[in-house]
Design a protein around this motif. Structure first.
Motif, PDB file in Angstrom:
ATOM      1  N   PHE A 267       6.008  -3.317  -5.219  1.00  0.00           N
ATOM      2  CA  PHE A 267       7.468  -3.350  -5.268  1.00  0.00           C
ATOM      3  C   PHE A 267       7.939  -3.346  -6.707  1.00  0.00           C
ATOM      4  N   ARG A 268       9.081  -2.733  -6.926  1.00  0.00           N
ATOM      5  CA  ARG A 268       9.666  -2.782  -8.268  1.00  0.00           C
ATOM      6  C   ARG A 268      11.007  -3.515  -8.161  1.00  0.00           C
ATOM      7  N   LEU A 269      11.111  -4.652  -8.811  1.00  0.00           N
ATOM      8  CA  LEU A 269      12.341  -5.441  -8.759  1.00  0.00           C
ATOM      9  C   LEU A 269      13.382  -4.856  -9.711  1.00  0.00           C
ATOM     10  N   SER A 270      14.590  -5.382  -9.620  1.00  0.00           N
ATOM     11  CA  SER A 270      15.670  -4.786 -10.413  1.00  0.00           C
ATOM     12  C   SER A 270      15.394  -4.886 -11.912  1.00  0.00           C
ATOM     13  N   GLY A 271      14.715  -5.922 -12.339  1.00  0.00           N
ATOM     14  CA  GLY A 271      14.457  -6.075 -13.764  1.00  0.00           C
ATOM     15  C   GLY A 271      13.259  -5.267 -14.242  1.00  0.00           C
ATOM     16  N   GLY A 272      12.601  -4.529 -13.353  1.00  0.00           N
ATOM     17  CA  GLY A 272      11.465  -3.719 -13.776  1.00  0.00           C
ATOM     18  C   GLY A 272      10.128  -4.360 -13.439  1.00  0.00           C
ATOM     19  N   GLU A 273      10.154  -5.604 -13.025  1.00  0.00           N
ATOM     20  CA  GLU A 273       8.926  -6.309 -12.682  1.00  0.00           C
ATOM     21  C   GLU A 273       8.251  -5.631 -11.485  1.00  0.00           C
ATOM     22  N   ILE A 274       6.911  -5.541 -11.552  1.00  0.00           N
ATOM     23  CA  ILE A 274       6.162  -4.948 -10.441  1.00  0.00           C
ATOM     24  C   ILE A 274       5.388  -6.055  -9.730  1.00  0.00           C
ATOM     25  N   LEU A 275       5.535  -6.128  -8.417  1.00  0.00           N
ATOM     26  CA  LEU A 275       4.801  -7.131  -7.653  1.00  0.00           C
ATOM     27  C   LEU A 275       4.022  -6.441  -6.547  1.00  0.00           C
ATOM     28  N   ALA A 276       2.861  -6.988  -6.257  1.00  0.00           N
ATOM     29  CA  ALA A 276       2.018  -6.363  -5.230  1.00  0.00           C
ATOM     30  C   ALA A 276       1.648  -7.386  -4.169  1.00  0.00           C
ATOM     31  N   VAL A 277       1.763  -6.983  -2.925  1.00  0.00           N
ATOM     32  CA  VAL A 277       1.374  -7.865  -1.820  1.00  0.00           C
ATOM     33  C   VAL A 277       0.657  -7.056  -0.749  1.00  0.00           C
ATOM     34  N   GLU A 278      -0.015  -7.800   0.099  1.00  0.00           N
ATOM     35  CA  GLU A 278      -0.609  -7.215   1.290  1.00  0.00           C
ATOM     36  C   GLU A 278       0.536  -6.646   2.129  1.00  0.00           C
ATOM     37  N   ASN A 279       0.388  -5.399   2.598  1.00  0.00           N
ATOM     38  CA  ASN A 279       1.520  -4.712   3.238  1.00  0.00           C
ATOM     39  C   ASN A 279       1.609  -5.040   4.733  1.00  0.00           C
ATOM     40  N   ARG A 280       1.764  -6.307   5.026  1.00  0.00           N
ATOM     41  CA  ARG A 280       1.651  -6.691   6.430  1.00  0.00           C
ATOM     42  C   ARG A 280       2.417  -7.987   6.630  1.00  0.00           C
ATOM     43  N   CYS A 281       3.469  -7.916   7.434  1.00  0.00           N
ATOM     44  CA  CYS A 281       4.298  -9.097   7.637  1.00  0.00           C
ATOM     45  C   CYS A 281       3.530 -10.166   8.412  1.00  0.00           C
ATOM     46  N   PRO A 282       3.636 -11.436   7.989  1.00  0.00           N
ATOM     47  CA  PRO A 282       2.917 -12.496   8.710  1.00  0.00           C
ATOM     48  C   PRO A 282       3.442 -12.688  10.132  1.00  0.00           C
ATOM     49  N   HIS A 283       4.601 -12.140  10.429  1.00  0.00           N
ATOM     50  CA  HIS A 283       5.158 -12.301  11.766  1.00  0.00           C
ATOM     51  C   HIS A 283       4.405 -11.422  12.762  1.00  0.00           C
ATOM     52  N   LYS A 284       4.715 -10.125  12.784  1.00  0.00           N
ATOM     53  CA  LYS A 284       4.014  -9.270  13.746  1.00  0.00           C
ATOM     54  C   LYS A 284       3.500  -8.011  13.082  1.00  0.00           C
ATOM     55  N   GLY A 285       3.086  -8.192  11.831  1.00  0.00           N
ATOM     56  CA  GLY A 285       2.436  -7.076  11.166  1.00  0.00           C
ATOM     57  C   GLY A 285       3.362  -5.971  10.697  1.00  0.00           C
TER      58      GLY A 285
END
Ligand code: SRM
Ligand SMILES: Cc1cc2nc3c(=O)[nH]c(=O)nc-3n(C[C@H](O)[C@H](O)[C@H](O)COP(=O)(O)OP(=O)(O)OC[C@H]3O[C@@H](n4cnc5c(N)ncnc54)[C@H](O)[C@@H]3O)c2cc1C
Ligand code: SF4
Ligand code: FES
Lengths: 829, 122
Positions: B34-52
């Motif tokens: 993901f790219r936030l508004s300030g330019g920061e890049i964040l990475a996560v597992e692409n899978r919601c803990p709810h129902k994927g």
């Protein structure tokens, strides 16, 4: 992020307009300027309007301070109190004040207000002759009342009468001398004026009308007045309230263009670069205003300019006035004489002491005068300002029956009237605070007048609306069970209508700007407010607004319906449900080529390809070579049709042709919620048109138009909007209805609840006018002509298309992350 | 997957629109950048803990993504679901070089190694 160097902003005039501008600016751009304020008076900014109440008693001098010294300190503002600026050097960009202080500026605001006009008659400089403008004048009057008996007020306008009332309360014997034949001739017509005079006479005020003052008599101190006709009047105190003169001395001396006031353009710029003027000292399009509401509007424009935000210019104001004399209710707004082409309606009740007059031109309200009963003042004023048509409602407006709330009449207004008052009605005219804003504040825990005043500014200026605000507090804070209005989401307390009004008024142009200016408490909003703001902005500014895809839900961002496993479904447009063998073959081939797991006929008479991988979407669209069916959007979905007269034995009209025509006319139309149409060829209604947002049913020789239907969660049958004869009329009415819905509904509100909320009658009234229909139709056309097919656009633009692809398989650079010192950013978790 | 950490080059800043996101698959693991508004890049597992739900398709508000399926909010920095929901996903360290190249550090944690590659939609 780099911080920009702060610029220097200097304000000359520590009064209502200037400081309000600064307040606004601090909200928009808190860090842009170092601010210095010069004020000639030895007080922080106070509420000049309230001087009348201070004089009349009941309000203390300390209660009228608007910005106390802590406020200046908190905003980092340097305040030079009691220091009048005497000179500006525009070339060196410096100002010089009496006490020897000088300041440099990058931007300079002049907000020097006005001076009371003192008649240039012999003796006007004697002791005991004053104007009524500031705290000093107020004190002089209070002191005089302790020593002297007889007061004369010259001037029978608003200010003069308020001064006279105050002096009466101070125990003085008061005579008002007026040059005109009747009082307040600039706000009232003769009948209202006569009623006013009678009422004030009952209160003990004396009047000398058609009298022109020739001289003030006395030695050192005033002893009386001599009039042109030779008569005389004894007086120990003479208050001149004959008008105000914009305080332009400083500007004139410094070489600015000055007419009656300091000449400014629509952006409040003077003739000299970097110098701006607001408030009573400024003259805009030939008018120097003398009431706070327009000055605050000017301040808002100037603040935006100084904040570097683009602002629509100030276009002038319609004003309204209220006399702040207890026991007398007088309201006046707009044009109250009858200019050519206008007519007026009057209502007079001598027994109750009520007089009302409405001035109407071209079916629009342009002015109003109310005496005795002024509760309707704000709603009339908002009608004057909005310029909406009032045809058919005149009587109701004159008699003050709230539309559709007949039950409220007879109950004497009060709670019922307050409840019936529409949310967007302005309660506090000075600060432009609507009923719903106040109700929202109450909902947020402001349960006293003071608290509401503190957070909304309602009743913080002239206080004329105090009874209304108090009534609202009683009504909405008394019982927690009362449905209290909430903002559109947790990020704001503002309602849809307030937000749309603010966007329009301040010309806000991006989602971010709206959230900043309107004080969102969540900097980047949420999944509710962002899409709604994106919609409102696109609806309001079809030409300029650039749709923000990042503020749209996945379906509308990727132009397909997301499925539970992250794949998407694709529904191409099949106009009116009519397809062809070639088209069907192509769809079949695409489904095979891309291994589409499921192909299905939808309930909307078209084909759905389900389970398409995200990265395949652009390829599928390209191969289909059909426009998007917008099956995913808050937009026009399908136009269902039946066979109609083309083949069906009962058909009376070409339902398929009409359906295709409407779908082509409105495809790509964004709306507050999804919109579905249907056309049936006879009243058997095989296309189920009576559960659609806009349903068309053919009859012999014409078309029935049905609106507000829904077959979803809550089934609602349509209501009949009307019957028309020609195909063109069907399109025009559909277009007008849809655009009116687009402009007025809340985001995510389908036509069914919307029609229920505003009432079919209201919609009928609006659409009854051909001009209005044509205007709505033109606005929708203009909007639609700017749209393009989103699928084609994505297929052709690599910058958009890239978002569908995965990033290429990652390339390993090292087995450990610990060795790299020169990377800029470390992970933040 | 024998080593414990691995640094990989995954693209450039300009590949991701502001408030946008891109997906990638590393060793069978679905990751959303993901790219936030300030330019920061964040990475996560692409899978919601709810129902994927596929988080990369969600709306980014500040450091939070709204899952496109049922609107859970996931803090991209901590990987935690925000109140009132409960759940957590894996986050990955990111770096952005001066030239805009994005690097990702993968921890071959037991959890990640166990997750079978095919549980993610292709
Ligand atoms: C595909 C389709 C079902 C089908 O296979 O026939 C369909 C599928 C969905 N409908 Fe529908 N609706 C479909 C026709 C309808 C109809 C019938 C019609 O349009 O004639 C209705 C009732 C008519 C109406 O809208 O009044 C209908 C009433 C709803 C509702 C309830 C709307 C309401 O106002 O109460 C929802 C929920 C919503 O919109 O929030 C919904 C939502 C949905 C969504 C978009 C749910 C979602 O957000 O993901 C479904 C997407 C499925 C998918 O995986 O792509 N769908 N849906 C139909 C597509 C029609 C088309 O060609 O575009
Ligand atoms: C008694 C009274 C009742 C009123 N009632 C109403 C009402 O009911 N409704 C309504 O809308 N309006 C009312 N008004 C009008 C309203 O108060 C004015 O329109 C408003 O205050 C004008 O704001 P301003 O900032 O332009 O001027 P001001 O508020 O007058 O501020 C200008 C300030 O600039 C200072 N100044 C001038 N020259 C210099 C200089 N060279 N250096 C430094 N400082 C300088 C002045 O001392 C003053 O403090 C009333 C006014 C009065 C006097
Ligand atoms: S609308 Fe009427 S004419 Fe058309 S198919 Fe239905 S029944 Fe037949
Ligand atoms: S799967 Fe993400 S909210 Fe349900």
């Amino acid at each position: 992020m780099t911080t920009i160097e702060r610029k220097k902003l200097v304000l000359v005039g520590n009064g209502m307009a200037g400081v309000r501008t600064i307040e606004h600016l601090l909200k928009l751009a808190p860090d842009r300027y170092d601010i210095t304020i010069f004020g000639a008076e030895p007080h922080p900014n106070y509420n000049r309007i309230m001087l009348s109440s201070v004089l009349a008693g009941g309000v203390g001098m300390d209660e009228i301070v608007i910005n106390d010294l802590d406020w200046y300190r908190g905003g980092g503002i340097t305040l030079h109190m009691g220091q009048a600026v005497t000179m500006i050097d525009p070339r060196r960009r410096r100002v010089y004040a009496e006490g020897g202080i000088e300041e440099e500026y990058d931007e300079l605001i002049l907000a020097t207000g006005s001076n009371a006009f003192i008649l240039p008659v012999p003796g006007a400089d004697k002791e005991g002759v004053i104007g009524f403008r500031d705290i000093k004048d107020c004190r002089t009057m209070q002191e005089a009342s302790a020593k002297y008996k007889k007061a004369v007020v010259i001037g029978g306008g608003l200010l003069g009468l308020e001064a006279a009332r105050g002096l009466l309360n101070l125990g003085m014997d008061v005579t008002v001398v007026h040059i005109n034949e009747y009082l307040m001739e600039r706000q009232l017509d003769r009948p209202a004026s006569i009623m006013l005079q009678q009422e004030l006479e009952k209160q003990g005020m004396k009047f000398l009308l058609k009298k022109q003052t020739e001289a003030v008599l006395g030695r050192q101190r005033a002893k009386g007045l001599l009039f042109k006709d030779g008569s005389m009047l004894e007086a120990d105190l003479v208050v001149m309230a004959v008008g105000i003169r914009p305080n332009v001395e400083l500007a004139r001396r410094s070489g600015l263009d000055v007419n009656r006031g300091i000449v400014v353009d629509d952006h409040m710029r003077t003739s000299v670069p970097n110098i701006h003027a607001v408030g009573e000292c400024a003259e805009h399009r030939g008018i120097a205003y003398g009431l706070v509401a327009p000055l605050y509007e000017q301040g808002a424009v100037l603040a935006k300019n100084l904040a570097g935000a683009s602002a629509d210019g100030y276009a002038g104001s319609v004003t309204s006035t209220k006399l702040k004399v207890s026991g007398v209710d007088v309201f006046s707004a707009g044009i109250f004489t009858e200019p050519e082409g206008a007519r007026s309606l009057r209502y007079q009740d001598e027994i109750e002491g009520v007089y009302k007059k409405l001035v109407i031109r071209d079916d629009r309200l342009i002015g109003a005068v109310l005496f005795g009963e002024t509760g309707e003042g704000p709603s009339l004023f908002s009608l004057i300002r909005s310029g909406e048509r009032i045809a058919g409602r005149e009587k109701e407006l004159l008699l003050g029956l709230p539309a559709g709330a007949a039950a409220a009449c007879g109950s004497g207004g009060g709670a019922a009237r307050l409840e019936a008052m529409p949310g967007d009605e302005i309660v506090c005219g000075c600060n432009g605070v609507s009923k719903s804003e106040i109700v929202a504040a109450i909902g947020d825990g402001c349960t006293s007048l003071g608290a509401v005043k503190a957070c909304t500014k309602a009743s913080a200026s002239c206080g004329g609306c105090k009874p209304l605000v108090e009534g609202l507090v009683q009504l909405y804070a008394g019982d927690a069970a009362v449905a209290v209005k909430e903002g559109i989401c947790g990020c704001t307390g503002l309602s849809r209508d307030e937000i749309v009004a603010e966007i329009k008024r301040m010309g806000l142009k991006t989602v971010k700007e709206v959230m900043n200016v309107l004080d969102w408490n969540n900097e980047e909003g949420c999944s509710k407010c962002r899409p709604s703001l994106n919609y409102y902005l696109g609806m309001l500014w079809p030409a300029e607004y650039k749709d923000e895809k990042e503020s749209r839900f996945a379906n509308e961002r990727y132009h397909a319906n997301i499925q539970k496993d992250g794949t998407y479904s694709v529904i191409p447009r099949i106009y009116g449900g009519v397809t062809s063998p070639t088209e069907l073959k192509r769809i079949a081939e695409v489904a095979e080529k891309f291994d589409v797991p499921l192909v299905k006929f939808t309930g909307g008479q078209r084909l759905d390809l389900l389970g398409v991988k995200k990265e395949d979407l652009p390829g599928v669209w390209e191969a289909l070579d059909m426009p998007s069916g917008h099956g995913y959007g808050k937009a026009l979905r399908t136009v269902k049709t039946c066979v109609g007269s083309t083949f069906c034995r009962f058909g009376t009209q070409d339902a398929m042709g009409m359906g295709v025509r409407l779908e082509k006319a409105f495809e790509r139309m964004n709306a507050p919620a999804k919109v579905k149409l249907a056309v049936s060829g006879c009243p058997r209604n095989c296309a189920e048109a009576t559960v659609k947002d806009f349903g068309v049913v053919a009859i012999d020789g014409g078309w029935e138009l049905h609106v507000g239907g829904n077959a979803g969660v809550h089934v609602r049958a349509t209501e009949l909007l009307g019957v028309v004869k020609t195909d063109d009329e069907v399109e025009e009415w559909a277009s007008a209805f849809l655009q009116y819905y687009r402009e007025n509904a809340t985001w995510n509100e389908r036509t069914a609840p919307w029609v229920e909320r505003v009432g079919l009658e209201h919609i009928k009234q609006v659409l009854a006018s051909e001009d209005e229909r044509k205007a709505l139709h033109a606005r929708l056309r203009d909007t639609l002509d700017r749209t393009v097919d989103p699928w084609k656009q994505i297929v052709n633009e690599p910058e958009l298309r890239k978002n569908f692809e995965r990033l290429p398989a990652a390339e390993v650079v090292s087995g450990s992350a610990a060795d790299d010192g020169e990377r800029k950013k470390e992970e933040s978790a | 997957m024998s080593h414990s950490t691995e640094k990989v080059r995954v693209g450039r800043l300009s590949d991701i629109d502001p408030l946008g996101s891109r997906r990638l698959n590393v060793n069978g693991l679905e990751i959303a950048l993901f790219r936030l508004s300030g330019g920061e890049i964040l990475a996560v597992e692409n899978r919601c803990p709810h129902k994927g739900g596929v988080l990369s398709e969600g709306m980014v508000c500040g450091p939070v993504v709204h899952c496109p399926l049922h609107d859970w909010r996931i803090d991209l920095r901590s990987g935690e679901a925000l109140d009132p929901d409960k759940g957590c996903i894996e986050t990955f360290a990111t770096e952005v070089a001066d030239d805009g190249t994005i690097f990702l550090t993968l921890n071959a944690s037991p959890g990640a190694a166990e997750s079978e590659p095919d549980s993610h939609i292709a």
